[in-house]
Design an enzyme around this catalytic site. Structure first.
Site, short mmCIF file in Angstrom:
data_model
loop_
_atom_site.label_atom_id
_atom_site.label_comp_id
_atom_site.label_asym_id
_atom_site.label_seq_id
_atom_site.Cartn_x
_atom_site.Cartn_y
_atom_site.Cartn_z
N GLU A 251 -0.61 -65.19 -21.30
CA GLU A 251 -1.46 -65.04 -20.11
C GLU A 251 -2.00 -66.36 -19.57
OE1 GLU A 251 -4.42 -62.05 -20.73
OE2 GLU A 251 -2.94 -60.52 -21.22
N GLU B 91 1.83 -56.31 -24.53
CA GLU B 91 0.45 -55.86 -24.81
C GLU B 91 0.18 -54.68 -23.87
OE1 GLU B 91 -2.99 -58.47 -24.79
OE2 GLU B 91 -1.77 -60.11 -25.58
O1 AHR Z 1 -8.79 -58.15 -24.49
C1 AHR Z 1 -7.91 -58.80 -25.39
C2 AHR Z 1 -7.05 -59.73 -24.61
O2 AHR Z 1 -6.37 -59.05 -23.58
C3 AHR Z 1 -5.91 -60.41 -25.35
O3 AHR Z 1 -6.34 -61.38 -26.27
C4 AHR Z 1 -5.21 -61.01 -24.16
O4 AHR Z 1 -3.87 -61.30 -24.40
C5 AHR Z 1 -5.39 -59.96 -23.07
O5 AHR Z 1 -6.00 -60.53 -21.95
#
Ligand code: AHR
Length: 493
Positions: A164, A278
């Site tokens: 990110e 994710e």
């Molecule tokens: O809220 C956790 C975060 O969400 C993770 O560390 C990141 O990859 C994403 O923004």
């Protein structure tokens, strides 16, 4: 259902997992040396057993935001120096590092997916990391691994350049033009270390960001990484209700379709695969962690993170939504070849650990159902008369979504497995399933249903949400079912 009309083959890695050095995912999660439930390597055996049941194919580690200021070199070797983790403003003991991650993946028989520090780290620190894990014996880092007691290289198959880095909240965030160049140059270096490593890079469902990235680094990339947390409650913990969660299913695969479109436009569809590495209905709760003005009082930013552990937060909204997104991944099985639930253990994960045991949340049972019952081949399903339902989204919009979500698959044992999700909060769904050429032998319906839309599992009532199996009948070539409200079902034919 037409079992002979195969649309795609799903990669088992869409059932992958994510573990970050955040709160209790690692320390007190999978890794708790000294716990009576820990094995000789310090891994919680009850957690390992639960993860083995999900046949975890791949784990992405160590972050997430954590990785963008992580120095991997402090996490290997006989003596480990604690470091201050600037992503989450806590001390990182560094007792769980690359070697322990390798041991965890060995114990689970799953692939390692390392996310490199493209935030504060240099491109050479990332390539040093790959030298440490994948070179046999050449150079200082492979020799260091051997000296640390690990003669054989780890064969890390998946390496992501950054996490990110497009986001203002990320340490070492990048502009899109510098990101494209950095990814291309890092990829070049990593491929020189191990040409077989499959590379991904942090990306967005945003044409501007991705076009520059793909045009510049596309030749080196095997994957493109996308993340999504639909209920963005990172600073509020104001959980979307069941109805509001169902509203998110209105455009559940929008991010996937946008990235597919960008890959198609650049000629990389089918060459670069999508890693949805994710995803979770709920954003993790960590207020006062990413703002410009940060508190010094730990009660303002550390203590609130404990609220992610409240099992009552994870009701049928999470269970049903998670199944709907797994259906979306199956529908896009030809382009999405990896996905990683964020996270596997604690925070808003599938498994909650306490000192003397674990709680399997409703979302765990969804993965159990899909991993162990759904098939490898996606086959054509034609539906009609699907009921629509009106729900009010969190932003107040009135949204209409299908009340039923179904995907058909064929298993290697020849049976047909159909996921049938009844999203309606209160009404059962009358469904008739016809499958050409199928007979009524071996019919079974595996269902995750619960007495209430607010049902969740916790220490006092750990099996309130569970999988139950019933034996339906086939009549006149069709199976008629009455699916409970807010239920996730897999029919085996
Ligand atoms: O809220 C956790 C975060 O969400 C993770 O560390 C990141 O990859 C994403 O923004």
């Amino acid at each position: 259902i037409n079992p002979d009309r195969v649309l795609a083959e799903r990669d088992p890695m869409i059932y992958g997992q994510f573990l970050e050095h955040f709160h209790r995912q690692i320390y007190g999660g999978v890794y708790e040396p000294g716990s009576p439930r820990a094995d000789g390597a310090g891994f919680r055996t009850d957690v390992l057993e639960a993860l083995r049941r999900l046949r975890v194919p791949v784990i992405r580690w160590p972050g997430g935001c954590f990785v963008s200021s992580y120095d991997w070199k402090k996490g290997v070797g006989k003596t480990r120096e604690p470091a201050f983790d600037k992503a989450w403003r806590v001390e990182e003991p560094n007792t769980f590092g690359t070697d322990e991650f390798h041991a965890l993946c060995e114990a689970l028989d799953c692939e390692m997916y390392i996310c490199g520090n493209a935030g504060t780290g240099s491109i050479e620190e990332m390539s040093d990391w790959l030298e440490y894990t994948n070179l046999e014996c050449e150079g200082a880092f492979a020799r260091q691994r051997i000296k640390n007691g690990h003669a054989q290289p780890y064969g890390v198959k998946y390496f992501s350049i950054g996490n990110e880095n497009y986001g203002h909240w990320e340490l070492g965030a990048k502009e899109r033009h510098e990101w494209a160049r950095l990814v291309a140059e890092t990829a070049k270096l990593l491929k020189r270390v191990d040409p077989s490593v499959q590379l991904s890079a942090a990306a967005l469902p945003d044409p501007e960001w991705n076009l520059e990235l793909i045009q510049r680094a596309g030749p080196y990339l095997d994957w493109i990484s996308v993340h999504e947390y639909w209920d963005a409650i990172h600073t509020t913990n104001a959980l979307a209700s069941y109805e509001q969660a169902m509203a998110y299913t209105e455009k559940l695969d929008e991010s996937i379709r946008k990235v597919e479109g960008i890959l198609a436009a650049t000629g990389y569809l089918g060459k670069i695969k999508i890693a949805f590495d994710e995803w979770n209905l709920r954003g993790w709760y960590h207020p006062n962690s990413h703002e410009v003005q940060l508190p010094t009082d730990k009660s303002q930013y550390l203590a609130p993170r404990d609220r992610n552990d409240e099992n009552e937060s994870y009701q049928m909204a999470d269970t049903v939504f998670t199944a709907c997104f797994l259906n979306a991944l199956l529908r896009h099985a030809d382009s999405v070849k990896m996905a990683n639930y964020a996270p596997a253990v604690n925070t808003r994960g599938l498994i909650y650990t306490l000192k003397d045991g674990i709680v399997l949340r409703g979302t765990y049972h969804v993965f159990d159902l899909f991993v162990n019952q759904m098939g490898e081949s996606i086959v054509d399903l034609w539906d009609q008369d699907i009921r629509r339902m009106n729900v009010t989204a969190k932003d107040g919009r009135n949204v209409q979504v299908d009340a039923l979500d179904a995907v058909a698959t064929r298993r290697s044992d020849g049976r047909i497995a159909v996921s049938l999700i009844n999203k309606h909060p209160s009404d059962a769904a009358e469904v008739s399933v016809a499958c050409e050429g199928c007979d009524g032998a071996g019919l079974a319906l595996h269902s995750i249903a619960a007495d209430s839309v607010f049902a969740y599992n916790d220490v006092e009532d750990p099996d309130r949400v569970r999988i139950e199996i019933t034996k339906p009948e086939m009549a006149g070539g069709a199976v008629r079912l009455r699916l409970a409200p807010h239920s996730v079902n897999v029919l085996l034919i």
